[in-house]
Design a protein around this motif. Structure first.
Motif, PDB file in Angstrom:
ATOM      1  N   LEU A   1       0.828  -1.213   0.000  1.00 37.06           N
ATOM      2  CA  LEU A   1       0.000   0.000   0.000  1.00 37.06           C
ATOM      3  C   LEU A   1       0.862   1.262   0.000  1.00 37.06           C
ATOM      4  N   ILE A   2       1.888   1.289   0.835  1.00 37.53           N
ATOM      5  CA  ILE A   2       2.780   2.453   0.896  1.00 37.53           C
ATOM      6  C   ILE A   2       3.413   2.694  -0.473  1.00 37.53           C
ATOM      7  N   GLY A   3       3.967   1.667  -1.073  1.00 39.27           N
ATOM      8  CA  GLY A   3       4.618   1.822  -2.376  1.00 39.27           C
ATOM      9  C   GLY A   3       3.661   2.235  -3.472  1.00 39.27           C
ATOM     10  N   THR A   4       2.509   1.603  -3.521  1.00 41.69           N
ATOM     11  CA  THR A   4       1.527   1.892  -4.559  1.00 41.69           C
ATOM     12  C   THR A   4       1.014   3.322  -4.463  1.00 41.69           C
ATOM     13  N   VAL A   5       0.611   3.711  -3.275  1.00 42.61           N
ATOM     14  CA  VAL A   5       0.034   5.048  -3.114  1.00 42.61           C
ATOM     15  C   VAL A   5       1.123   6.121  -3.202  1.00 42.61           C
ATOM     16  N   HIS A   6       2.327   5.813  -2.746  1.00 41.81           N
ATOM     17  CA  HIS A   6       3.427   6.771  -2.892  1.00 41.81           C
ATOM     18  C   HIS A   6       3.632   7.109  -4.366  1.00 41.81           C
ATOM     19  N   LEU A   7       3.600   6.119  -5.228  1.00 39.15           N
ATOM     20  CA  LEU A   7       3.754   6.357  -6.661  1.00 39.15           C
ATOM     21  C   LEU A   7       2.626   7.216  -7.220  1.00 39.15           C
ATOM     22  N   ALA A   8       1.425   7.060  -6.697  1.00 39.32           N
ATOM     23  CA  ALA A   8       0.294   7.863  -7.170  1.00 39.32           C
ATOM     24  C   ALA A   8       0.447   9.331  -6.791  1.00 39.32           C
TER      25      ALA A   8
END
Length: 193
Positions: free
Chosen positions: A159-166
């Motif tokens: 979740l951290i990685g995915t949303v950070h990219l967004a």
């Protein structure tokens, strides 16, 4: 003739000034001169409270990490649906100065080295945010709102990685809340009952 004005809570004002400089100019703009100009004080005030610029920046990162404790308490207290709760927590994390702090940590070798003494694993702030989410997801798993087979640590890091990219590279423009919820729902899809 005085070179600055008297500051109440000088340390907090210097941290707030550093945040503003970081938000408006990015990591490269963070100099003792820029921070003290923003705070309206002499450079000597900064050096009375911090040994150097990296010492101030370590305090800034630690302040952001402490704010996660408050966010974790909010997560633990709530019983709203999991997806919008996680989406709101991640928007709070990345919609604030935290995204810029991550860039700062990556950009400044001296700061990163000092933070390693405090937080030896992962990227400081993101590692603590993942732990906060993992704790929340584990509690939700115990309540039966997440599948028993779910791995809260893996889900939190994803979740951290995915949303950070967004959020990254948007120049202050936040992704629409529906997009953040869609990403969170996608990551959690196999873990929701």
């Amino acid at each position: 003739m005085p070179t600055g004005v008297s500051l109440r809570d000088a340390r907090e004002q210097l941290l707030a000034a550093a945040e503003r400089v970081l938000l408006h100019g990015g990591p490269a703009a963070l100099t003792t001169r820029a921070i003290t100009r923003e705070a309206g004080c002499a450079k000597g005030v900064l050096h009375r409270h911090f040994t150097d610029l990296d010492d101030l920046l370590v305090a800034l990162v630690q302040d952001r990490i402490a704010r996660l404790d408050r966010q974790a308490a909010i997560l633990r207290a709530g019983r709203d649906p999991v997806v919008p709760t996680v989406a709101a927590a991640l928007t709070e994390l990345f919609g604030s100065v935290a995204l810029h702090v991550v860039g700062l940590i990556i950009a400044r070798d001296g700061l990163r080295a000092r933070l390693r003494a405090i937080s030896p694993k992962g990227v400081p702030l993101l590692t603590e945010a993942a732990a906060m989410l993992s704790g929340y997801l584990a509690a939700e798993r115990d309540l039966g709102r997440i599948e028993r087979s779910a791995d809260p640590d893996t889900l939190a890091m994803t979740l951290i990685g995915t949303v950070h990219l967004a959020f990254a590279g948007r120049d202050g423009e936040l992704p629409p809340p529906a997009d953040v919820e869609r990403l969170v729902a996608g990551v959690l899809a196999g873990s929701l009952p």
